[in-house]
Write a protein that holds these residues in place. Structure first.
Motif, PDB file in Angstrom:
ATOM      1  N   LYS A  65       0.954  -1.253  -0.014  1.00 14.19           N
ATOM      2  CA  LYS A  65      -0.015  -0.095  -0.047  1.00 14.19           C
ATOM      3  C   LYS A  65       0.947   1.191   0.056  1.00 14.19           C
ATOM      4  N   PHE A  72       0.484   5.398   0.586  1.00  9.71           N
ATOM      5  CA  PHE A  72      -0.448   6.513   1.195  1.00  9.71           C
ATOM      6  C   PHE A  72       0.148   7.797   1.061  1.00  9.71           C
ATOM      7  N   GLU A  84      -5.034   6.508  -0.547  1.00  5.65           N
ATOM      8  CA  GLU A  84      -4.376   5.000  -0.605  1.00  5.65           C
ATOM      9  C   GLU A  84      -4.337   4.490  -2.079  1.00  5.65           C
TER      10      GLU A  84
END
Length: 146
Positions: free
Chosen positions: A99, A101, A140
């Motif tokens: 991920k 961010f 995200e």
């Protein structure tokens, strides 16, 4: 010719100059502190030998946070930011990061549109986060890793 290179502490003056001419996020001292943090990676996009954009991201385990992403005003809307973002995403995927961010002001419609082109979605809000009272949108992007 466009190139992307790793930037290190010796380039703090270049980073600070680009920051001062774009979003004015950090002082020179804050730039120096950023380079000292564990897991920080800094890349610059260059046109010929001129630094036109910077991305600073912080890797923690299998996630990364973009702490700084800016392109010099006169080089915007010419593909430099997209080139840098594609490079960042590839670096993250190659590093098995799941991920990515970032946070962006809700009032920054241009940045919002840019990040949405790379499939960032809003997953949270920090109310009254910025000095002008605007909210920070937490974005995200889920990555495909090898």
């Amino acid at each position: 010719m466009i190139s992307i290179k790793k930037i290190n502490e010796k380039d703090i003056d270049l980073c600070y100059e680009l920051d001062s001419n774009t979003i004015s996020l950090w002082s020179k001292k804050q730039w120096a502190q950023e380079f000292k943090k564990e897991g920080i990676r800094v890349f610059g996009v260059f046109f010929l030998k001129t630094l036109v954009g910077i991305c600073v991201f912080h890797v923690v385990l299998d996630e990364a946070q973009i702490n700084f992403f800016a392109v010099n005003q006169k080089y915007r809307k010419k593909g430099y930011g997209s080139h840098l973002m594609r490079y960042l995403i590839k670096q993250c995927e190659d590093s098995n990061i799941n991920k990515l961010f970032l946070e962006v002001s809700q009032t920054n419609a241009i940045a919002e549109k840019f990040y949405s082109r790379f499939d960032f979605s809003t997953v949270g809000i920090r109310r009254n986060y910025y000095m002008d009272g605007s909210d920070a949108l937490i974005k995200e992007k889920k990555l495909t890793t090898k």
